[in-house]
Design an enzyme around this catalytic site. Structure first.
Site, PDB file in Angstrom:
ATOM      1  N   GLU A  44      -7.589   4.911  -5.741  1.00  0.00           N
ATOM      2  CA  GLU A  44      -6.361   4.122  -5.845  1.00  0.00           C
ATOM      3  C   GLU A  44      -6.074   3.869  -7.318  1.00  0.00           C
ATOM      4  O   GLU A  44      -6.905   3.311  -8.032  1.00  0.00           O
ATOM      5  CB  GLU A  44      -6.484   2.788  -5.110  1.00  0.00           C
ATOM      6  CG  GLU A  44      -5.191   1.985  -5.164  1.00  0.00           C
ATOM      7  CD  GLU A  44      -5.319   0.558  -4.661  1.00  0.00           C
ATOM      8  OE1 GLU A  44      -4.269  -0.073  -4.412  1.00  0.00           O
ATOM      9  OE2 GLU A  44      -6.458   0.051  -4.535  1.00  0.00           O
ATOM     10  N   GLU A  69      -7.937  -0.062 -12.391  1.00  0.00           N
ATOM     11  CA  GLU A  69      -7.001  -1.119 -12.777  1.00  0.00           C
ATOM     12  C   GLU A  69      -7.148  -1.399 -14.273  1.00  0.00           C
ATOM     13  O   GLU A  69      -8.260  -1.584 -14.766  1.00  0.00           O
ATOM     14  CB  GLU A  69      -7.271  -2.392 -11.984  1.00  0.00           C
ATOM     15  CG  GLU A  69      -6.424  -3.592 -12.371  1.00  0.00           C
ATOM     16  CD  GLU A  69      -4.922  -3.303 -12.333  1.00  0.00           C
ATOM     17  OE1 GLU A  69      -4.260  -3.525 -13.361  1.00  0.00           O
ATOM     18  OE2 GLU A  69      -4.429  -2.863 -11.277  1.00  0.00           O
ATOM     19  N   ASN A  96      -7.506   2.089 -18.528  1.00  0.00           N
ATOM     20  CA  ASN A  96      -6.161   2.635 -18.531  1.00  0.00           C
ATOM     21  C   ASN A  96      -6.320   4.153 -18.550  1.00  0.00           C
ATOM     22  O   ASN A  96      -6.425   4.770 -19.605  1.00  0.00           O
ATOM     23  CB  ASN A  96      -5.380   2.150 -19.753  1.00  0.00           C
ATOM     24  CG  ASN A  96      -3.931   2.608 -19.737  1.00  0.00           C
ATOM     25  OD1 ASN A  96      -3.496   3.286 -18.811  1.00  0.00           O
ATOM     26  ND2 ASN A  96      -3.184   2.251 -20.764  1.00  0.00           N
ATOM     27  N   ASP A 118       4.597   1.080 -11.255  1.00  0.00           N
ATOM     28  CA  ASP A 118       5.724   0.688 -12.100  1.00  0.00           C
ATOM     29  C   ASP A 118       6.772   1.802 -12.051  1.00  0.00           C
ATOM     30  O   ASP A 118       6.468   2.958 -12.390  1.00  0.00           O
ATOM     31  CB  ASP A 118       5.246   0.483 -13.533  1.00  0.00           C
ATOM     32  CG  ASP A 118       6.291  -0.189 -14.415  1.00  0.00           C
ATOM     33  OD1 ASP A 118       7.499   0.014 -14.169  1.00  0.00           O
ATOM     34  OD2 ASP A 118       5.904  -0.909 -15.360  1.00  0.00           O
ATOM     35  N   LYS A 122      14.185   3.173 -16.701  1.00  0.00           N
ATOM     36  CA  LYS A 122      14.990   3.732 -17.791  1.00  0.00           C
ATOM     37  C   LYS A 122      14.644   5.207 -18.002  1.00  0.00           C
ATOM     38  O   LYS A 122      13.474   5.588 -18.008  1.00  0.00           O
ATOM     39  CB  LYS A 122      14.771   2.944 -19.077  1.00  0.00           C
ATOM     40  CG  LYS A 122      15.272   1.507 -18.983  1.00  0.00           C
ATOM     41  CD  LYS A 122      15.076   0.754 -20.284  1.00  0.00           C
ATOM     42  CE  LYS A 122      15.599  -0.682 -20.157  1.00  0.00           C
ATOM     43  NZ  LYS A 122      15.393  -1.460 -21.404  1.00  0.00           N
ATOM     44  N   ASP A 154       8.559  -0.137  -2.986  1.00  0.00           N
ATOM     45  CA  ASP A 154       9.742  -0.846  -2.498  1.00  0.00           C
ATOM     46  C   ASP A 154      10.977  -0.415  -3.271  1.00  0.00           C
ATOM     47  O   ASP A 154      12.083  -0.857  -2.972  1.00  0.00           O
ATOM     48  CB  ASP A 154       9.553  -2.359  -2.662  1.00  0.00           C
ATOM     49  CG  ASP A 154       9.481  -2.742  -4.141  1.00  0.00           C
ATOM     50  OD1 ASP A 154       8.605  -2.214  -4.851  1.00  0.00           O
ATOM     51  OD2 ASP A 154      10.312  -3.556  -4.592  1.00  0.00           O
ATOM     52  N   TYR A 193       1.759  -6.801  -3.066  1.00  0.00           N
ATOM     53  CA  TYR A 193       3.197  -6.606  -3.266  1.00  0.00           C
ATOM     54  C   TYR A 193       3.887  -6.238  -1.960  1.00  0.00           C
ATOM     55  O   TYR A 193       4.982  -6.718  -1.663  1.00  0.00           O
ATOM     56  CB  TYR A 193       3.450  -5.497  -4.298  1.00  0.00           C
ATOM     57  CG  TYR A 193       3.293  -5.939  -5.722  1.00  0.00           C
ATOM     58  CD1 TYR A 193       4.163  -6.877  -6.280  1.00  0.00           C
ATOM     59  CD2 TYR A 193       2.297  -5.407  -6.532  1.00  0.00           C
ATOM     60  CE1 TYR A 193       4.032  -7.270  -7.599  1.00  0.00           C
ATOM     61  CE2 TYR A 193       2.158  -5.792  -7.860  1.00  0.00           C
ATOM     62  CZ  TYR A 193       3.029  -6.735  -8.382  1.00  0.00           C
ATOM     63  OH  TYR A 193       2.891  -7.127  -9.686  1.00  0.00           O
ATOM     64  N   GLU A 194       3.251  -5.382  -1.195  1.00  0.00           N
ATOM     65  CA  GLU A 194       3.840  -4.940   0.068  1.00  0.00           C
ATOM     66  C   GLU A 194       4.068  -6.109   1.010  1.00  0.00           C
ATOM     67  O   GLU A 194       5.117  -6.223   1.646  1.00  0.00           O
ATOM     68  CB  GLU A 194       2.913  -3.909   0.710  1.00  0.00           C
ATOM     69  CG  GLU A 194       3.441  -3.302   1.989  1.00  0.00           C
ATOM     70  CD  GLU A 194       2.529  -2.201   2.503  1.00  0.00           C
ATOM     71  OE1 GLU A 194       2.787  -1.700   3.610  1.00  0.00           O
ATOM     72  OE2 GLU A 194       1.560  -1.841   1.803  1.00  0.00           O
TER      73      GLU A 194
END
Length: 212
Positions: A44, A69, A96, A118, A122, A154, A193-194
């Protein structure tokens, strides 16, 4: 919402090295040796507070899960979840990961989960999107033949971009769902978040893709 800085987070991560992998680049090609059982490996990218990886590890004991993460302030919550559940098939990485090929060997991973990444809306930030072609090249390298990418979001714009990006890369779309929760899929495990967006009535988009 901004996550409050936890100055003790890095020390906490280091103290919990039975869950947090402190030298992930040294484990390239040998990730399964960190687990009790040698099993399928799922990755993940963007674990957050760990609700998804904890739930998936509980529901799928036949799979070993690795969560990456980059935010130490949320990773500590994920560590606590794994610790409290006493899960032997979940490990976490504070990193990262700019290039997964530095961390994982070719064909080492069975499934990659991209949950609420994310969207970088833009145009000038397109190369940062986790479904941009340079990231797809990485996934193709570390995934086994017929290995899957499972993405949930989403953000409809990001979802549509992802479908086009997958198709242009020559990937096969096995599933495209415009309202995941309408399906009542019992195998689905929600992220933080979901849960939040779904409770507000926001549709959750999901796609499953493989490299041909």
């Amino acid at each position: 919402m901004r996550i409050r800085n936890k100055p003790w987070a890095e020390d906490y991560i280091k103290k919990n090295d039975s869950i947090a992998v402190l030298n992930p680049y040294e484990e390239k090609g040998n990730w399964n040796q960190l687990f009790t059982e040698k099993q399928k490996l799922a990755l993940e990218i963007g674990t957050g507070k760990g609700q998804f990886i904890e739930g998936m590890a509980k529901k799928n004991p036949e799979t070993n899960f690795i969560g990456i993460e980059r935010d130490k302030n949320v990773l500590v919550s994920a560590i606590d979840k794994i610790k409290e559940s006493e899960l032997s098939n979940a490990r976490l990485v504070y990193e990262n990961a700019r290039d997964l090929r530095d961390m994982f060997a070719r064909d080492e991973i069975d499934t990659i989960y991209l949950n609420f990444s994310d969207p970088w809306p833009k145009t000038r930030h397109e190369k940062r999107r986790l479904t941009y072609k340079t990231f797809l090249e990485q996934y193709q390298n570390v995934l086994k033949d017929q290995g899957k990418i499972i993405l949930k979001t989403d953000n409809r714009g990001f979802f549509e971009y992802t479908l086009v990006s997958f198709s242009q890369f020559g990937m096969k779309l096995e599933d495209v769902t415009l309202d995941l929760h309408e399906l009542e899929d019992e195998s689905n495990v929600m992220t933080e978040y979901e849960e939040k967006f779904s409770n507000k009535g926001q549709p959750i988009y999901r796609c499953i893709a493989t490299f041909e």
